[in-house]
Write an enzyme that holds these catalytic residues in place. Sequence first.
Site, mmCIF file in Angstrom:
data_model
loop_
_atom_site.group_PDB
_atom_site.id
_atom_site.type_symbol
_atom_site.label_atom_id
_atom_site.label_comp_id
_atom_site.label_asym_id
_atom_site.label_seq_id
_atom_site.Cartn_x
_atom_site.Cartn_y
_atom_site.Cartn_z
ATOM 1 C CD GLN A 63 0.808 -9.095 -1.874
ATOM 2 O OE1 GLN A 63 1.660 -9.651 -2.541
ATOM 3 N NE2 GLN A 63 -0.464 -9.255 -2.147
ATOM 4 N N GLY A 108 -4.021 -4.363 -4.287
ATOM 5 C CA GLY A 108 -4.568 -3.465 -5.298
ATOM 6 C C GLY A 108 -3.691 -2.268 -5.553
ATOM 7 C CG HIS A 109 -0.794 -1.566 -7.845
ATOM 8 N ND1 HIS A 109 0.140 -2.078 -8.710
ATOM 9 C CD2 HIS A 109 -0.339 -1.864 -6.604
ATOM 10 C CE1 HIS A 109 1.116 -2.660 -8.028
ATOM 11 N NE2 HIS A 109 0.835 -2.546 -6.746
ATOM 12 C CG ASP A 111 -1.784 -1.218 1.324
ATOM 13 O OD1 ASP A 111 -2.371 -1.618 0.309
ATOM 14 O OD2 ASP A 111 -1.846 -1.794 2.435
ATOM 15 C CE LYS A 130 3.747 -2.537 -4.390
ATOM 16 N NZ LYS A 130 3.038 -2.248 -3.124
#
Length: 429
Positions: free
Chosen positions: A225, A40-41, A13, A16
């Site tokens: 991650q 998630g991105h 988180d 990225k």
Amino acid sequence: MPLEIVIGTQWGDEGKGRVVDLLSARADIVARYNGGDNAGHTVTVGEKVFKLHLIPSGIIHPGTIGVIGNGVVVYPPTLFSEIEMLEQNGVEASPQRLRLSHAAHLITPAHRALDRAQEAARGAGQIGTTGRGIGPAYTDKAARRGIRLEEMLNPEAFHKRMLAHVEEANQWLVGVYQAEALDPQAVADEYAEYAEKMRPYITDTSLLLWQALQNGQTVLAEGAQGTLLDLDHGTYPFVTSSTPTAAGALVGLGLGPGTAARVIGVTKAFQTRVGAGPFPTEVSGEMATRLRGTGANPWDEYGTTTGRPRRVGWLDGVLLRYAVRVNNVTDLVVTKLDVLSGLPSILLCTGYRVNGNVLADLPLGPADLSPFEPVYEELPGWTADVRGARSWNDLPREAQHYLSRISELCGVPVCQVSVGPEREQVVDL
């Protein structure tokens, strides 16, 4: 060779996706190398917010090809949900622009059911899994009973394989965890339909990437991650089931040592994590609310995948220095500097105190952080709104000093700083 690896230096988180989005503008291929749809991105483009959990976020750029490498575990419903979302927003996600490794493994409904049952069985010892089947899928992979995407290329054999897979999982679900059994025929039929749609996407992505690098193309490796969730190098057992570190990028894409030109580490200007596990610099109360946000904005500190409020705290320089070392980070990106604006002072963890001694580095890695008390350095805050900053000189002197101290602590130069959620809200150093 022009391979660049983007890694998270915290518990994930870190932002990225935002960094990958910026770097993807000049990349030919963006390749995801680990994890599944448990991370998630989030990328903001104008008024559009793209939340991707599986497909590399770099695919949003029209000239970039997305690759899902062999180190990833793929849940087909998520894959096609994201393909549909992208295409509805004008982003092509055809087999010409998105390639899946033949050696990547499948996540099935059986994996998800086992994940939930196993976490429930842990009781008070739960590790905070998302329940999305990631752990059981990697367990099957390591036990050499996993289902690889290449098996989808043979429809009849794949259907039989899925039937046997669900029947075996039911023995555990019912016999060990007293959970509900799944319908093997229904699952096998459902995945036969997915196989039909996925076949055009499946290829040898290791060869594709190698040929691209040989031809001088730029490949950007995107992980899920962060370092502190690494199966070997994280806060074990409160970790993920894959390798989010830079070395994992090479294994997860089928590339050898020496191909990476840069390792770009991403850290927030403060610290966050989702789920259980140690967190030495965690804060609570009003300061936690101040750092986390209320959840009214998509970039507030709530999990992209789970929606859970993230735990928040001050930046941990000990853990950051550790992450820089195990990844051989060459460049550091600091995100969310704007969140700290308006604080009268900022704390920065520079060491750990244990048994009367102050340590600058971890003696045995980060698995057990309970004996350590963070040692803080207090730095002056700033009142100016930094969201309009676009150069070093636009930043308040106090913000410059904070970034310089981060760089000094970890021994790596800060190359970029994000000062807001939009693409252009970046200070390039």
